[in-house]
Write an enzyme that holds these catalytic residues in place. Structure first.
Site, PDB file in Angstrom:
ATOM      1  N   LYS A 183       4.292   0.902   9.847  1.00 12.13           N
ATOM      2  CA  LYS A 183       4.430   2.105   9.027  1.00 12.13           C
ATOM      3  C   LYS A 183       3.943   3.340   9.771  1.00 12.13           C
ATOM      4  O   LYS A 183       4.468   4.429   9.583  1.00 12.13           O
ATOM      5  CB  LYS A 183       3.645   1.936   7.724  1.00 12.13           C
ATOM      6  CG  LYS A 183       4.389   1.091   6.706  1.00 12.13           C
ATOM      7  CD  LYS A 183       3.783   1.270   5.325  1.00 12.13           C
ATOM      8  CE  LYS A 183       3.065   0.026   4.909  1.00 12.13           C
ATOM      9  NZ  LYS A 183       2.485   0.090   3.578  1.00 12.13           N
TER      10      LYS A 183
ATOM     11  N   GLU B  74       0.871  -1.166   0.000  1.00 11.64           N
ATOM     12  CA  GLU B  74       0.000   0.000   0.000  1.00 11.64           C
ATOM     13  C   GLU B  74       0.916   1.226   0.000  1.00 11.64           C
ATOM     14  O   GLU B  74       1.791   1.332   0.861  1.00 11.64           O
ATOM     15  CB  GLU B  74      -0.871  -0.010   1.268  1.00 11.64           C
ATOM     16  CG  GLU B  74      -1.858   1.130   1.258  1.00 11.64           C
ATOM     17  CD  GLU B  74      -2.734   1.183   2.506  1.00 11.64           C
ATOM     18  OE1 GLU B  74      -2.732   0.222   3.291  1.00 11.64           O
ATOM     19  OE2 GLU B  74      -3.400   2.215   2.664  1.00 11.64           O
TER      20      GLU B  74
ATOM     21  N   ARG C 260       5.608 -12.925   9.495  1.00 10.20           N
ATOM     22  CA  ARG C 260       6.281 -11.681   9.137  1.00 10.20           C
ATOM     23  C   ARG C 260       7.635 -11.596   9.845  1.00 10.20           C
ATOM     24  O   ARG C 260       7.879 -12.254  10.848  1.00 10.20           O
ATOM     25  CB  ARG C 260       5.417 -10.471   9.467  1.00 10.20           C
ATOM     26  CG  ARG C 260       5.097 -10.283  10.925  1.00 10.20           C
ATOM     27  CD  ARG C 260       4.449  -8.915  11.182  1.00 10.20           C
ATOM     28  NE  ARG C 260       3.332  -8.638  10.300  1.00 10.20           N
ATOM     29  CZ  ARG C 260       3.224  -7.520   9.576  1.00 10.20           C
ATOM     30  NH1 ARG C 260       4.153  -6.592   9.606  1.00 10.20           N
ATOM     31  NH2 ARG C 260       2.175  -7.308   8.819  1.00 10.20           N
TER      32      ARG C 260
HETATM   33  P1  ATP Z   1       0.035  -1.633   6.933  1.00  8.75           P
HETATM   34  O1  ATP Z   1      -0.909  -2.701   6.457  1.00  8.75           O
HETATM   35  O2  ATP Z   1       0.068  -1.406   8.383  1.00  8.75           O
HETATM   36  O3  ATP Z   1       0.014  -0.392   6.134  1.00  8.75           O
HETATM   37  P2  ATP Z   1       2.044  -3.384   5.913  1.00  8.75           P
HETATM   38  O4  ATP Z   1       3.458  -3.385   6.367  1.00  8.75           O
HETATM   39  O5  ATP Z   1       1.241  -4.621   5.984  1.00  8.75           O
HETATM   40  O6  ATP Z   1       1.451  -2.203   6.715  1.00  8.75           O
HETATM   41  P3  ATP Z   1       1.687  -3.351   3.068  1.00  8.75           P
HETATM   42  O7  ATP Z   1       2.011  -2.245   2.166  1.00  8.75           O
HETATM   43  O8  ATP Z   1       0.305  -3.870   3.080  1.00  8.75           O
HETATM   44  O9  ATP Z   1       2.047  -2.823   4.475  1.00  8.75           O
HETATM   45  O10 ATP Z   1       2.711  -4.536   2.848  1.00  8.75           O
HETATM   46  C1  ATP Z   1       2.995  -5.052   1.583  1.00  8.75           C
HETATM   47  C2  ATP Z   1       3.335  -6.498   1.676  1.00  8.75           C
HETATM   48  O11 ATP Z   1       4.452  -6.693   2.520  1.00  8.75           O
HETATM   49  C3  ATP Z   1       2.199  -7.301   2.261  1.00  8.75           C
HETATM   50  O12 ATP Z   1       2.027  -8.450   1.453  1.00  8.75           O
HETATM   51  C4  ATP Z   1       2.664  -7.651   3.632  1.00  8.75           C
HETATM   52  O13 ATP Z   1       2.165  -8.894   4.029  1.00  8.75           O
HETATM   53  C5  ATP Z   1       4.183  -7.679   3.486  1.00  8.75           C
HETATM   54  N1  ATP Z   1       4.815  -7.328   4.741  1.00  8.75           N
HETATM   55  C6  ATP Z   1       4.607  -6.221   5.471  1.00  8.75           C
HETATM   56  N2  ATP Z   1       5.335  -6.241   6.602  1.00  8.75           N
HETATM   57  C7  ATP Z   1       6.034  -7.396   6.592  1.00  8.75           C
HETATM   58  C8  ATP Z   1       6.981  -8.003   7.486  1.00  8.75           C
HETATM   59  N3  ATP Z   1       7.337  -7.411   8.625  1.00  8.75           N
HETATM   60  N4  ATP Z   1       7.495  -9.203   7.140  1.00  8.75           N
HETATM   61  C9  ATP Z   1       7.147  -9.788   5.988  1.00  8.75           C
HETATM   62  N5  ATP Z   1       6.277  -9.273   5.113  1.00  8.75           N
HETATM   63  C10 ATP Z   1       5.714  -8.094   5.400  1.00  8.75           C
END
Ligand code: ATP
Ligand code: MG
Length: 562
Positions: free
Chosen positions: A273, A37, A263
């Site tokens: 974030k 995102e 994760r």
């Molecule tokens: P938020 O949903 O709080 O904005 P997010 O870190 O999940 O934060 P996304 O932009 O949705 O943000 O993440 C993009 C991809 O990265 C998603 O598929 C998510 O599952 C993966 N991702 C995010 N954080 C991690 C992490 N700490 N370890 C592994 N994969 C991650």
């Protein structure tokens, strides 16, 4: 990008994929995606997802998409879109011509929602937020039949259309999937799938005032792009029945399979974030690329190579169990990577002058110094040597402790690639601080080689007093004072755990050639650490180096303990 550069060892996801290929599912195709995102910069957790998704596609000869999951108009920004592309590319993942925006599917998603309404599988709900929660029940109590459930298809089509046309204010209505208010899985209790947001979107402008919610949008994005294996983090496991329900109910031509993995969490840092944004917005750090940040651009500016991040992600591996990875493992991977590629140079952090009394005054010799003992192809360089030099203050002891093989009166040491010197005396100022060392050198030991087989136990680095240049070094340390921020008391403020000593700016003396290197170059300051000429602030007149990582390997100790 060749396969070995994105080495992803076999993991449970690959077992699933192999079985799918063997069964001829999806015609044997493998198609993954990375769906950020664009509401922040990418961090090392995202790197793990990128390495897994891209590495898996490469491993199975499949395809990899970059998709901006931009269904929330309020928090998203093109600055983030640009930074994400830069970071994914830098990590080495290649989406070829497959860069997509979820917002380009809004029309299709809208049509899918209308289709659900026509099937009697979605309805417009006018409950307030509080009522919505009340009707939904709790983890232990089932939800109740909502009033909207009794509306006719025609009424729902009309209301949804009017939602789209902007007749209702934000939050006054949502479109809900009609599933099961009594489901033990709370996500299946008629989840909201569309909401009203009168807000401009970075891509679609003012065209829409209703936006699909994540659970509805994500599976459709995957299906539209022909994703075969939709890899996501564990917290979405409980959403999977909804993911499948939407695709099966709409009977989309492609039915991607959602697979969850744990994760990445790292000690002494945050990965949310929202928290990273707070650190930036409230100036706790200098920006998203502050080298203390766990962001990809922060790590890059610190001097961490992409290959070290890939190696780290590979070392951590892919599992189904949430855990906390020690930041020392990342340091270990960085050292390991830089040991092979960083050229060596001499820099003195805390200078103490040495006068070599028997070295001819005015004489300057050029010493040949090996650039990288790990890489003969890196060659050698010439470094000027003279009568007055600087060494590290720590390399001298007035009263040497046992096994101290460096400088002390009467001790002989090797100056790296220069000469053997023996300390003869020292001077002190009125406060008792040592100001100068005196030494003699053995002219027969040129290049630092023993003239007669006699051994010296210590080798120290130095810079010539007359030729050394001054540089700024930025010494980074852990961003937080606690390893696991998940363990702080519930009423505590996470910002109170920031490490206020996470950045020290200091001066040091460098061999002159170091001022001439390009910005963004990795160097090992011998015996000190790995440094990186700052991409933004470095110049020959004002050399600035970021410490990537110190030389001491604390990971080996931790691994031993475990
Ligand atoms: P938020 O949903 O709080 O904005 P997010 O870190 O999940 O934060 P996304 O932009 O949705 O943000 O993440 C993009 C991809 O990265 C998603 O598929 C998510 O599952 C993966 N991702 C995010 N954080 C991690 C992490 N700490 N370890 C592994 N994969 C991650
Ligand atoms: Mg997310």
């Amino acid at each position: 990008m060749s396969e070995n550069e994105f080495n992803v060892s076999d993991n449970f996801i690959h077992d699933i994929i192999r079985a799918d290929i063997a069964a001829g599912k999806n015609g044997g195709a493998v198609h993954t995606r990375f769906p950020p995102e664009p509401n922040g910069y990418l961090h090392i957790g995202h790197a793990k997802s990128i390495c897994l998704n891209y590495g898996t596609a490469v491993k199975f000869g499949g395809k990899f998409n970059l998709r901006f999951d931009d269904t929330n108009p309020v928090k998203e920004d093109t600055e983030y879109v640009d930074s994400i592309m830069e970071d994914v590319k830098w990590l080495g993942a290649d989406w070829e011509d497959r860069k997509f925006y979820a917002s380009n599917y809004f029309e299709q998603m809208y049509n899918y929602a209308v289709r659900l309404i026509k099937m009697g599988k979605a309805y417009v709900c006018s409950l307030t937020e509080d009522e919505f929660k009340e009707y939904r029940g709790t983890l232990t109590e089932p939800g109740r039949e909502t009033p909207g459930r009794s509306l006719s298809v025609e009424e729902n089509l009309d209301l949804f259309e009017r939602m789209k046309n902007g007749e209702f204010p934000d939050g006054s209505k949502v479109l809900r999937a009609r599933i099961d208010m009594a489901s033990p899985n709370i996500h299946m209790r008629d989840p909201a799938i569309y909401r009203i947001r009168h807000a401009d979107h970075h891509n679609t402008g003012s065209r829409w005032c209703i936006y699909p919610l994540y659970d509805f949008a994500h599976c459709l994005e995957d299906a539209i792009e022909g994703i075969t294996h939709s890899i996501c983090t564990l917290e979405f496991e409980i959403h999977r029945p909804l993911y499948d329900w939407i695709l099966n109910t709409l009977d989309t031509p492609c039915k991607p399979q959602q697979i969850e993995f744990a994760r990445l969490n790292l000690t002494y840092t945050v990965m949310s974030k929202r928290k990273l944004l707070t650190l930036v917005k409230d100036h706790y750090v200098s920006g998203w690329d502050d080298p203390r940040m766990p962001t990809i651009c922060g790590l890059r500016r610190r001097g961490v190579p992409a290959s070290a991040i890939r190696d780290f992600c590979e070392t951590v591996g892919v599992t189904k169990y949430n855990s906390l990875t020690e930041i020392e493992l990342l340091d270990f991977c960085v050292r390991n990577d830089l040991n092979k590629k960083a050229v060596r140079a001499m820099a003195v952090m805390n200078p103490l002058k040495v006068i070599i009394d028997n070295y001819p005054e005015g004489l300057v010799e050029e010493m040949e110094v090996v650039n990288n003992p790990e890489d003969p192809s890196a060659g050698t360089r010439k470094v000027k040597f003279s009568r007055e030099i600087y060494v590290e203050r720590d390399d001298f002891m007035e009263v040497p402790m046992k096994k101290f093989f460096r400088l002390a009166v009467g001790n002989e040491v090797r100056l790296r690639s220069a000469y053997f010197i023996t300390c003869t005396s020292f001077e002190k100022d009125a406060d008792g601080n040592i100001t100068v060392l005196h030494a003699t050198y053995d002219p027969q030991s040129r290049g630092g080689n023993s003239p007669d087989g006699r051994k010296v136990k210590g080798t120290i680095h130095w810079v010539s007093a007359g030729f050394a240049k001054e540089a700024e070094v930025r010494l980074y340390d852990k961003l937080f004072t606690v390893a696991d921020l998940g363990t702080i008391p519930e009423d505590a403020n996470w910002l109170d755990y920031l490490n206020h000593d996470s950045l020290k700016v200091a001066k040091c003396l460098i061999e002159p050639g170091l001022a001439e290197i390009a910005p963004s170059t990795n160097v090992q300051f011998e015996r000190v650490g790995y440094f990186f000429s700052d991409p933004k602030d470095f110049s020959a007149e004002h050399p600035v180096f970021n410490r990537t990582v110190a030389l001491k390997d604390s990971w080996a100790k931790i691994a031993q303990k475990a």
